[in-house]
Design an enzyme around this catalytic site. Structure first.
Site, mmCIF file in Angstrom:
data_model
loop_
_atom_site.group_PDB
_atom_site.id
_atom_site.type_symbol
_atom_site.label_atom_id
_atom_site.label_comp_id
_atom_site.label_asym_id
_atom_site.label_seq_id
_atom_site.Cartn_x
_atom_site.Cartn_y
_atom_site.Cartn_z
ATOM 1 N N GLU A 1 -10.856 3.533 7.281
ATOM 2 C CA GLU A 1 -9.878 4.633 7.652
ATOM 3 C C GLU A 1 -10.566 5.809 8.291
ATOM 4 O OE1 GLU A 1 -5.954 7.272 6.259
ATOM 5 O OE2 GLU A 1 -7.373 6.766 4.720
ATOM 6 N N HIS B 1 1.120 5.193 -2.267
ATOM 7 C CA HIS B 1 0.749 5.968 -3.575
ATOM 8 C C HIS B 1 1.980 6.202 -4.246
ATOM 9 C CE1 HIS B 1 -3.445 6.234 -1.934
ATOM 10 N NE2 HIS B 1 -2.844 5.836 -1.080
ATOM 11 N N HIS C 1 0.798 -1.226 -0.033
ATOM 12 C CA HIS C 1 -0.061 0.017 0.014
ATOM 13 C C HIS C 1 0.950 1.327 0.024
ATOM 14 C CE1 HIS C 1 -3.969 1.729 1.059
ATOM 15 N NE2 HIS C 1 -3.156 3.000 1.336
#
Length: 328
Positions: free
Chosen positions: A193, A12, A10
């Site tokens: 989240e 970006h 995970h």
């Protein structure tokens, strides 16, 4: 912990850009983005929603395929320095050519060239998860999904969604996820989240994903925790990110250990590491301090992550072989 082989699911791509890299790019192009930096040279933001604006401002400096080639090398060099041997990165045609397929192919070619160079020189393997941006809306997500479907293959192996979890509903994006699934892409989405446990249920029911980005707020719903464990849904947990953004006050209060003890498959990632002043080494060190985990514990986490990775069988076997090698 730095040299321990690690698998990260995970991250970006733009969010992993070193601040110095973005600052240098802005200077080259005569762009004034001084507002995104803190006095110490790092990124500056007040909360999650301000973080999204700063993220997009920093990303605005990345305007050509060559920029992304350089970015990919910089990010992979940093990851490899912390023992990462396999990484999956979220990449978005929204930022790479404005969801135009021909432009996206050019950006993708540059990224893949950099990935091949990094693998040859540093031994780190990169695979891409194309992501739509939730707060850009369902229609743009359809265009993103079509870009993903047209370029699915050995490098583009997954599809997901990031952005503001409080914008719309997971189900609003079902068409995009169905399109990606039909193209053979594996599926994940950010949930649990800023959205509570129901956002995770919605992701599983409406988008039929096999992994959840973050997912930590499942701990607030015992039945959901049991469901995740029974279904073997993998959570891409980013503890340092959650703490930096104020979701939990400190490492000891983070639910990753409680989720693991309940049988949920959890993995460890950095999300947007320079934004949250973290690295994979720092994540491991702080988790070891908080929960007494040792190298064997982390090796188990990495084996879970390798099995959950959106890669082909041959690549997975190579990664597992590296994880199972010991110094003795």
């Amino acid at each position: 912990m730095k040299s321990l082989p690690k698998v990260e699911l995970h991250t970006h791509l733009e969010g992993a850009a070193p601040p110095a890299f973005i600052r240098g790019l802005a200077q080259e192009k005569g762009m004034d983005i001084s507002g995104v930096f803190a006095p110490d040279g790092g990124y500056a933001f007040k909360d999650f929603w301000h973080f999204l604006k700063v993220y997009e401002a920093a990303t605005s400096t990345l305007t050509t395929p060559e920029d992304y080639h350089r970015l990919t090398l910089a990010v992979l060099e940093e990851s490899a320095a912390h023992g990462v041997i396999y990484t999956e990165s979220f990449m978005s045609p929204d930022f790479c050519g404005g969801r135009d397929l021909s432009a996206w192919r050019e950006y993708l070619h540059a990224i893949q060239e950099a990935a091949a160079q990094a693998e040859a020189q540093m031994g780190i393997i990169l695979r891409a998860v194309v992501t739509c941006v939730r707060h850009f809306g369902p229609e743009k997500a359809r265009e993103t999904a079509l870009c993903a479907a047209e370029t699915a293959g050995d490098f583009i192996t997954g599809f997901g969604m990031g952005g503001d979890e409080q914008s719309g509903k997971q189900g609003d994006f079902a068409w995009a996820f169905d399109c990606a699934r039909e193209a053979g892409l594996r599926l994940t989405t950010h949930a649990g989240e800023w959205g509570g446990p129901q956002s995770i249920r919605d992701a599983l029911d409406d988008l039929r994903v096999e992994r959840i980005g973050h997912g930590v707020r499942a701990i607030e719903d015992d039945a959901l925790v049991d469901h995740l464990a029974e279904r073997e849904i993998v959570l891409e947990v980013c503890p340092g990110s959650n703490i930096a953004l104020g979701l939990y006050p400190d490492w000891q209060d983070h639910p990753i250990e409680r989720l693991r003890e309940r049988g949920v498959k959890v993995t460890i990632s950095t999300d947007d590491p320079p934004f949250f002043h973290t690295t994979m080494t720092r994540e491991y060190d702080r988790l070891a301090d908080a929960f007494g985990w040792n190298e064997d514990s982390f090796r188990d986490f990495n084996i879970v992550a390798a099995h959950a990775a959106f890669c082909d069988t041959e690549t997975r076997a190579r990664v597992l072989k590296k994880l199972e090698q010991t110094d003795d």
